[in-house]
Structure formats: C-alpha cells, structure tokens
Motif scaffolding. Structure first.
Motif, PDB file in Angstrom:
ATOM      1  N   THR A 203      48.812  46.961  37.888  1.00  0.00           N
ATOM      2  CA  THR A 203      49.083  45.946  36.869  1.00  0.00           C
ATOM      3  C   THR A 203      50.087  44.927  37.383  1.00  0.00           C
ATOM      4  OG1 THR A 203      50.701  47.485  35.948  1.00  0.00           O
ATOM      5  CG2 THR A 203      48.563  47.364  34.854  1.00  0.00           C
ATOM      6  N   ALA A 204      51.082  45.385  38.128  1.00  0.00           N
ATOM      7  CA  ALA A 204      52.092  44.472  38.658  1.00  0.00           C
ATOM      8  C   ALA A 204      51.450  43.498  39.634  1.00  0.00           C
ATOM      9  CB  ALA A 204      53.204  45.266  39.342  1.00  0.00           C
ATOM     10  N   ALA A 205      50.596  44.004  40.503  1.00  0.00           N
ATOM     11  CA  ALA A 205      49.945  43.153  41.499  1.00  0.00           C
ATOM     12  C   ALA A 205      49.024  42.139  40.827  1.00  0.00           C
ATOM     13  CB  ALA A 205      49.156  44.030  42.476  1.00  0.00           C
ATOM     14  N   GLU A 206      48.273  42.580  39.823  1.00  0.00           N
ATOM     15  CA  GLU A 206      47.352  41.690  39.127  1.00  0.00           C
ATOM     16  C   GLU A 206      48.085  40.587  38.392  1.00  0.00           C
ATOM     17  OE1 GLU A 206      44.320  42.233  40.620  1.00  0.00           O
ATOM     18  OE2 GLU A 206      43.637  41.603  38.632  1.00  0.00           O
ATOM     19  N   ARG A 207      49.192  40.963  37.771  1.00  0.00           N
ATOM     20  CA  ARG A 207      49.937  39.958  37.008  1.00  0.00           C
ATOM     21  C   ARG A 207      50.576  38.934  37.955  1.00  0.00           C
ATOM     22  NH1 ARG A 207      52.232  44.568  32.723  1.00  0.00           N
ATOM     23  NH2 ARG A 207      50.113  45.209  32.142  1.00  0.00           N
ATOM     24  N   LEU A 208      51.021  39.423  39.096  1.00  0.00           N
ATOM     25  CA  LEU A 208      51.562  38.503  40.093  1.00  0.00           C
ATOM     26  C   LEU A 208      50.467  37.543  40.560  1.00  0.00           C
ATOM     27  CD1 LEU A 208      53.715  37.496  42.032  1.00  0.00           C
ATOM     28  CD2 LEU A 208      53.063  39.309  43.636  1.00  0.00           C
ATOM     29  N   ARG A 209      49.276  38.083  40.753  1.00  0.00           N
ATOM     30  CA  ARG A 209      48.144  37.268  41.163  1.00  0.00           C
ATOM     31  C   ARG A 209      47.859  36.198  40.098  1.00  0.00           C
ATOM     32  NH1 ARG A 209      42.673  37.592  41.636  1.00  0.00           N
ATOM     33  NH2 ARG A 209      42.397  39.291  40.143  1.00  0.00           N
ATOM     34  N   GLY A 210      47.962  36.575  38.838  1.00  0.00           N
ATOM     35  CA  GLY A 210      47.745  35.619  37.749  1.00  0.00           C
ATOM     36  C   GLY A 210      48.794  34.514  37.769  1.00  0.00           C
ATOM     37  N   TYR A 211      50.014  34.912  38.036  1.00  0.00           N
ATOM     38  CA  TYR A 211      51.117  33.943  38.138  1.00  0.00           C
ATOM     39  C   TYR A 211      50.826  32.942  39.252  1.00  0.00           C
ATOM     40  CZ  TYR A 211      55.696  32.509  40.118  1.00  0.00           C
ATOM     41  OH  TYR A 211      56.738  31.823  40.666  1.00  0.00           O
ATOM     42  N   ARG A 212      50.462  33.464  40.414  1.00  0.00           N
ATOM     43  CA  ARG A 212      50.194  32.581  41.556  1.00  0.00           C
ATOM     44  C   ARG A 212      49.007  31.664  41.266  1.00  0.00           C
ATOM     45  NH1 ARG A 212      53.269  33.576  45.856  1.00  0.00           N
ATOM     46  NH2 ARG A 212      54.081  35.670  46.238  1.00  0.00           N
ATOM     47  N   ALA A 213      47.994  32.207  40.614  1.00  0.00           N
ATOM     48  CA  ALA A 213      46.804  31.404  40.318  1.00  0.00           C
ATOM     49  C   ALA A 213      47.163  30.233  39.416  1.00  0.00           C
ATOM     50  CB  ALA A 213      45.734  32.280  39.658  1.00  0.00           C
ATOM     51  N   ALA A 214      47.966  30.511  38.374  1.00  0.00           N
ATOM     52  CA  ALA A 214      48.339  29.434  37.453  1.00  0.00           C
ATOM     53  C   ALA A 214      49.143  28.359  38.173  1.00  0.00           C
ATOM     54  CB  ALA A 214      49.143  30.008  36.285  1.00  0.00           C
ATOM     55  N   MET A 215      50.038  28.786  39.037  1.00  0.00           N
ATOM     56  CA  MET A 215      50.866  27.827  39.770  1.00  0.00           C
ATOM     57  C   MET A 215      49.982  26.981  40.687  1.00  0.00           C
ATOM     58  SD  MET A 215      54.034  28.311  38.723  1.00  0.00           S
ATOM     59  CE  MET A 215      55.334  27.862  39.897  1.00  0.00           C
ATOM     60  N   THR A 216      49.111  27.652  41.408  1.00  0.00           N
ATOM     61  CA  THR A 216      48.224  26.950  42.334  1.00  0.00           C
ATOM     62  C   THR A 216      47.329  25.963  41.592  1.00  0.00           C
ATOM     63  OG1 THR A 216      48.208  28.867  43.772  1.00  0.00           O
ATOM     64  CG2 THR A 216      46.436  27.257  44.093  1.00  0.00           C
ATOM     65  N   GLU A 217      46.747  26.414  40.493  1.00  0.00           N
ATOM     66  CA  GLU A 217      45.858  25.546  39.719  1.00  0.00           C
ATOM     67  C   GLU A 217      46.584  24.283  39.245  1.00  0.00           C
ATOM     68  OE1 GLU A 217      44.256  28.118  36.672  1.00  0.00           O
ATOM     69  OE2 GLU A 217      43.292  29.359  38.215  1.00  0.00           O
ATOM     70  N   ALA A 218      47.906  24.414  39.038  1.00  0.00           N
ATOM     71  CA  ALA A 218      48.668  23.248  38.589  1.00  0.00           C
ATOM     72  C   ALA A 218      49.235  22.465  39.776  1.00  0.00           C
ATOM     73  CB  ALA A 218      49.796  23.705  37.670  1.00  0.00           C
TER      74      ALA A 218
END
Lengths: 344, 344
Positions: A203-218
């Motif tokens: 869960t920690a890894a997935e949530r970090l991945r979500g964080y990075r994705a949102a940052m990258t998308e922006a």
DNA sequence: CTGAAAGCGCTTACAG
DNA sequence: CTGAAAGCGCTTACAG
C-alpha cells in the motif's frame, strides 16, 4: 514432593457421549442424534437423553467432531495490529460474515513481521481452519502452497500475496493517492511532501506511485527531500515532517500515507506558525472536528473485510479455483485542510 | 445429477503421519518424535523423516493432537464490538499474553446481546478453549457453571460476572466518575448533566453512582432531567444532550459516560453558541487536538486486558480456585474542556 | 426408531 | 534408538 499428583482436571474428567448414553440407557448413536438435532428419535427417548445431558453437564467436544467431519467451522484472520483503528471495522466485518456462515474467528497480529505472519498462518493451518483472511506482512507466500493445494481457502486483503496466485481484495491505493495529490495541486500547491509507511509494504509503494503520477501529470518535479518513507512510529513521522517543512524551499502541502501518519502530521502542523495543507489516506474518527477539518482519501475498511470474507465462503461453497482480484474505490472527503492555499 | 460427486477435497486428502511414516520407512511414533522435536532419533532417521514431510507437504493436524492431549493451547475472548476503539488495545494485550504462553486467540463480538454472548461462550467451550476472557453483555452467567467446574479458566473484564463466583478485572468506574464530576464542581459548576450507557451495564451504573456521589458530597441537587441513560447511538446521545442543554435552567457542564458518548457530545457542543464544560470517561485519540482539548477520566484498556490474561494463565498454571477481584485506578487528564467556568 | 463397529489423526504407555 | 497397540470423543456407514 507429593505435589506431582496435582488435580490436573483440565477437561479430562468431562462427561462424554458415552457417559450420557450409559446414564440414559441408550446407545451412543442415539445421543449423537439428540445432540445434533437429527430426526428419528422418540420424544420419550429424547427426553431421557436430554435429562442425562443436563444432569451430567455434558457439552459436545468439537475437537472430536472436527477430526471426524473434516471441517472446523472456523476461519483465521491474520492482520497487522488488532489495536490499529483501521482494522477494527475490517475484523468486525469478517466476523459478521463468518457468523452468518456459522463459523468462528481465530485471529492474531503479525506486528508487521513476516516471520510472525508465517508462524501464525501455519498455526492456523495446523488447527485446520477452513479458510484464511490474511493481511500480509511479508512478500513471499510460497510457504502457503501446500495448504492451498490441500484446500485451505485463502483471501488476501489490503495487500496482495507474494509469489503465489491467490485471491486478493484491495483498495485503489494508486488512484486514491493520485486523486488526493491532484486535489492539492488543483488548490495551487507545487511543492508537496509525501510521508508514508515502509516502502516494502504494498500500500505504501502504491500510494507513493500515485503521488508521483499526480506530480508528473501536472508537470511538477519531485525533490528527493520531499519524500519520506519508513516506520509510522510518531517520532519517525514527526522528524520526517519537520525536515520536509524546513530548509530553503519548504513544501506548502503534505500528503500523509495512512491514518497513523496523518494523526502525527496533524500534531506537527498544529505547532507551526504558518498554514500547511494536508490530505491523508484513510479516514479517521473526529477528522471533521479538528481545526481545520482534515481532508482525506477514505477507504471502506468494513467493505474490504466483507468482500474478502464473502469471497472466502464462496470458495468454500465450491467456487472455481482461479484467483480473483477485487479493487474497491476510494473517496475524497473535503474538510478544509486539503483546500488551504499555499502559504506565502 | 452427477454433480453430487464434487471434488470435496476439504482436508480429507491431506497427508497424515501414517503417510509420512510409510514414505520414510519408519514407524508412526518416530514421525511423531520428529514432528514434535522429541529426543531419541538418529540424525539419519530424522533426515529421512524430514524429507518425507517436505515432499508430502505434511502439516500436523492439531485437532487430533488436541483430542489426545486435553489442552487446545487457545483461549477465547468475547467482547462487545471488535470495531470499538476501546477494545482494540485490550484485545491486543490479551493476544500478547496468550502468545507468550503459546496460545492462540479465538474471539467474537456479543454486540451487547446477552443471548449472543452465551452462544459465543458456549461455542468456545465446545471447542475446548483452555480459558476465557469475557467482557459480559448479560448479567446472569449461571450457564457457565458446568464449564467452570470442568476447569475452563474464566476471567471477566470491564464488568463483573452475574450470579456466579468468578475472577474479574475492573477499572475504578465509581471513583473515576466521582473524580471527574468533582473536578467540574471545583471549577464552579452546580448544574451538571450525565449522559451514559444503558443502566443495566455495570460500568454505566457505577459511573452514574460516582456522579451522584460527587454531587451529594458537594451538597448539590440532581434534577432527573439532567441524567440520561440509554444506547450510545449518536442520534440518541445527540437528542439527550440537546434536551439537557435546553430548558429554563440548562446545565453548564456535562459528564459523558464513555468514549462513544463523548465524541457525540463534542459534536453537539461545537454547534452551540455558549461554552459548556465537558469531562468524558475514557481517553480517545486526538482528544488533545480538539478545541478545547477534551478533559477525560482515562482508564488503561491494555492493562485491563493484560491483567485478565495473566490471571487466566496463572490459573491454568494451577493457581488456587478462589475468585479474585482486581481493580485498576483511573486518571484525570486536564485538557481544557473540563476547566471551563460556568457560562453566564 | 435404534445401536454396534470402524475410523478420523494424533499421543500415551509400553515393550523391545 | 524404535515401533505396535490402544485410546482421545466424536461421526459415518451399516444393519436390524
């Protein structure tokens, strides 16, 4: 040392069906019929048996029954920590489903230790639980292969199994975290910190991945110093938060990786002289009563437990063997802390 | 309907010690020795047996073992609701003690229903748990008499047993509530409300008694309309609080009978236009982060569980049979809400 | 409607 | 160091 001959009454001197049969003057099988409510016993015989049961204080020994029948009518639940509020509703939901199927719950905490998880799971298998609901601490579950082959229905929850093919019920950790971080970005933040659990936890890894994705998308960069993964112990989280919030270009918002992290970050932010936005993964009691209220990505812990337990009994009822994956969606709840604009 | 011959692999086709013995070319007892780590087996024999165990995926069937040995190495825990945050640390503490004694935990929620409590307790007895830790929902436990006589170690926690003589571990509910109310009185309050759980629950009755004692000791009257007992469901507590806070002579302070009540009262008070003092029985997470912080009478849930479980194993180790009563003290934690002066 | 025999998978008590 | 027999308390499969 006459002490050797201690009473030792354990359950050795409990009356058995044989005792009841003798007292009632009937055969063993007749007692078994009465105890199990099977048909084909005269009312009169039944009464005699019932009287003997009451007089002797007989209670059927399910260990013997289980040995003969092959099913224990119990399921095992292995989670991280019984005392973590996230697991309360999850356990309760599993219990309710088990109860509806006439099964008892045997459970234990792994304390996030893979060895302890394995020890617990195998102890439950030795007790011949009919099935297992596991929130895994480890990432290699090949030790379960013989058990799965032998028919122990197993469903993983919250995190997937490692190196084996098994049912799993997850929240959309990636999507939830991405939504939460995108929410902060939408409110003007560009420097956003992430404080999460140990990276080996799915869960920690997935949530970090979500964080990075949102940052990258922006189109936003992520500085290494903005990300901190590790134990959720308050001291660790506190110093991580303080580090992320200091320095020449401090973050203006924090995404907290789970409820344990969030409550500590709330405390750190309360001591600060400037407002810092916060979105946390997991809802928690009284989040709405804090000032500001804490915006969260809520997951439905009870639904996770319910879905897993239902899948388990479905399997015990003969559902096909192919492993299935269930993903539950998360929900953003706006309460104020996530809608604060960047300070300065 | 050839469907009748469903695979049904349950655990029927699991290898047994007999299978292992055959494959290793040794006797049954030798396998038993290896599995249980008993001495007196040649290294070479042991290796052959171990190989057979691995190859077959053998795991000892504890049901059979239990049937023969008389002890199950498991204890039962019956509480009100696994999802209530008060029971998390308590369960965890019981589990840790059980683990230290090599026992597993089987647990279930009574949902505050005496019939369900009895059903659960007796199911656990049928499984021949070695002992029971019970947070009772009912007030008549004579149904347990045959079990106690048969040697099932039983310890009641949080509330005493009804109509039987048994060990019990309690918090000082009377003294804690009295202290809390006296604290409000010391801050100038004379009209103090009490909102508690259903009066048939021991803790609720004791805390009410403490409230009355403090009022009496201060020479203050208690109006019937200031006291409200019943379910802790938010709607019930909310309307009780609203009733107590309205009328010609509203209370200036409230004593909340447990953590479920307190969190709802906090919400009601937040909607109010005047300050009302509050002291709650039970501490809860983030109580210090609310505005004002919530003053509480804290009890140590983990200590309740630990004390009960230790007493249970002490008994299993042969401690004398006389029932004992343990009372744990409570602690007033000042955080602001209990130190507010009367409004107006 | 009723019951005697066999067996579930281990451990115990012995014997070699 | 090793193992054959009996038994824990039930249920199953049969027979009457």
């Amino acid at each position: 040392m006459a002490e050797t001959a201690r009473p030792e009454h354990r359950y050795g001197n409990r009356p058995t069906m044989k005792d009841v049969a003798a007292r009632a003057g009937v055969g063993l099988k007749t007692v078994s019929r009465v105890v199990n409510g099977e048909p084909g016993v005269t009312p009169d015989t039944e009464r005699r048996v019932q009287e003997a049961i009451e007089a002797l204080g007989f209670r059927r020994n399910d260990s013997a029954r289980v040995l003969r029948k092959g099913r224990t009518a119990s399921i095992g639940l292995v989670l991280e920590d019984l005392a973590d509020p996230f697991y309360g509703p999850l356990s309760r939901a599993v219990e309710e489903v088990a109860r509806a199927h006439g099964a008892l719950l045997i459970n234990g905490s792994s304390a996030e230790d893979p060895d302890r998880e394995q020890e617990l799971v195998l102890a439950l298998c030795a007790r011949r639980v009919d099935g297992l609901v596991v929130i895994p601490a480890g990432d290699d579950h090949r030790y379960l292969e013989p058990e799965l082959k032998a028919g122990v229905a197993t469903v993983f929850v919250d995190r997937p199994a490692g190196r084996i093919d098994a049912d799993v019920v997850l929240s959309d950790n990636f999507g939830g975290a991405r939504d939460g971080v995108a929410h902060l970005i939408a409110h003007g933040h560009r420097r956003i910190g992430f404080i999460g659990d140990q990276p080996r936890i799915h869960t920690a890894a997935e949530r970090l991945r979500g964080y990075r994705a949102a940052m990258t998308e922006a189109g936003l960069p992520v500085h290494d110093s903005w990300v901190s993964l590790g134990s959720t112990a308050p001291e660790r989280v506190r110093s991580a938060a303080e580090a992320i919030l200091s320095g020449p270009e401090p973050v203006t918002a924090i995404f907290a990786g789970n409820n344990r992290v969030t409550v500590t970050v709330v405390r750190v932010l309360a001591d600060l002289d400037r407002p810092v936005a916060l979105v946390g993964f997991d809802d928690f009691e009284l989040a709405d009563m804090l000032r500001p209220g804490v915006t969260v990505i809520a997951q439905d812990a009870a639904a996770l437990g319910r879905t897993a337990a239902e899948r388990l009994f479905h399997r015990l009822d003969g559902a096909p063997d192919t492993a299935q994956r269930f993903e539950l969606s998360t929900r953003l709840i706006r309460r104020g802390s996530g809608e604060l604009p960047p300070a300065g």
